[in-house]
Design an enzyme around this catalytic site. Structure first.
Site, short mmCIF file in Angstrom:
data_model
loop_
_atom_site.label_atom_id
_atom_site.label_comp_id
_atom_site.label_asym_id
_atom_site.label_seq_id
_atom_site.Cartn_x
_atom_site.Cartn_y
_atom_site.Cartn_z
N ASP A 91 0.86 -1.18 0.00
CA ASP A 91 0.00 0.00 0.00
C ASP A 91 0.90 1.23 0.00
O ASP A 91 1.55 1.52 1.00
CB ASP A 91 -0.90 0.03 1.24
CG ASP A 91 -1.93 -1.10 1.27
OD1 ASP A 91 -1.71 -2.14 0.61
OD2 ASP A 91 -2.94 -0.95 1.98
N LYS A 152 -7.00 3.41 -2.51
CA LYS A 152 -7.32 3.33 -1.08
C LYS A 152 -7.56 4.72 -0.53
O LYS A 152 -6.81 5.65 -0.85
CB LYS A 152 -6.17 2.63 -0.35
CG LYS A 152 -6.28 2.57 1.16
CD LYS A 152 -5.06 1.83 1.73
CE LYS A 152 -4.99 1.92 3.24
NZ LYS A 152 -3.80 1.22 3.78
N LYS A 182 -10.32 0.30 -1.67
CA LYS A 182 -10.07 -0.02 -0.26
C LYS A 182 -10.45 1.18 0.61
O LYS A 182 -9.94 2.28 0.42
CB LYS A 182 -8.61 -0.40 -0.03
CG LYS A 182 -8.29 -0.73 1.43
CD LYS A 182 -6.88 -1.25 1.61
CE LYS A 182 -6.54 -1.42 3.07
NZ LYS A 182 -5.17 -1.95 3.29
#
Length: 222
Positions: A91, A152, A182
């Site tokens: 990430d 995300k 996400k």
């Protein structure tokens, strides 16, 4: 739509990214992830490789975290090392200052540098609470163009806040069906998580996974 407790668990990256986290706490995180049935754990790169028995639990980590103000080369090096140390997913945090300057092309370039550094799944943290709608769209498009797998919402560390239903909906409208979405940051109950699923979330970053999952009704309908 309806989502059950078990189905929600399968969407969770069970997360421990506190600056004072210890390896003992990471071991406890792994054990809890296995018990709860979460998709993965997400830990700081310094905690890799994971030596605990993972079972089916995947390993995610972060790079450029939490500010995103690292150079693209440093982010790529972090991702490369993390992948070598067993991370299945990375990430990365974008440099939102570049986005604020209207330099979405530079954001795309840094995402591409990380994409080339890891063969694992790549999620791009855009810090949606700090962005305008147009900037959210630009960040999502840059992530898609650079070959990311997910966008995300948040690190959970930014003063502007974490995930919102509005941001998730906008991200899903922009790249949903091609990239995963996400939701992370400030999701503390089952009802909120279920609303995020309705909005288009396909993965969650949660540190309080047990509390969220324990809030499911017997029917699991939301």
């Amino acid at each position: 739509m309806s989502i059950s407790r078990d189905d929600l668990a399968k969407l969770i990256d069970h997360t421990l990214l506190k600056t004072d986290a210890t390896r003992a706490q990471v071991s406890a995180l792994v054990a809890e992830a296995r018990e709860l049935g979460t998709y993965s754990i997400c830990v700081s790169p310094s905690m890799l490789p994971i030596t605990d028995e993972l079972g089916d639990v995947k390993v995610a980590t972060v790079c450029g975290f939490p500010s995103g103000n690292h150079s693209a080369a440093i982010k790529a090096a972090e991702a490369r090392e993390a992948t070598a140390n067993g991370a299945d997913e990375v990430d990365m945090v974008i440099n939102i200052g570049l986005l604020k300057e209207g330099r979405a092309d530079a954001v795309e370039e840094e995402i591409r540098a990380v994409r080339e550094a890891t063969g694992g799944l790549l999620k791009v943290i855009i810090e949606s609470a700090a962005l305008t709608d147009d900037e959210i769209v630009a960040a999502c498009r840059a992530a898609e163009a650079a070959g990311a797998d997910y966008v995300k919402t948040s690190t959970g560390f930014h003063a502007a806040g974490g995930a919102s239903v509005h941001a998730v909906e906008l991200m899903a409208r922009t790249v949903g069906g091609r990239l995963g979405i996400k939701a992370s940051g400030g999701i503390r109950d089952f009802e909120t998580a279920a609303a995020m699923v309705d909005a288009g979330a396909t993965r969650f970053g949660l540190s309080g996974s047990r509390a969220v999952l324990d809030g499911a009704t017997a029917e699991g309908d939301y």
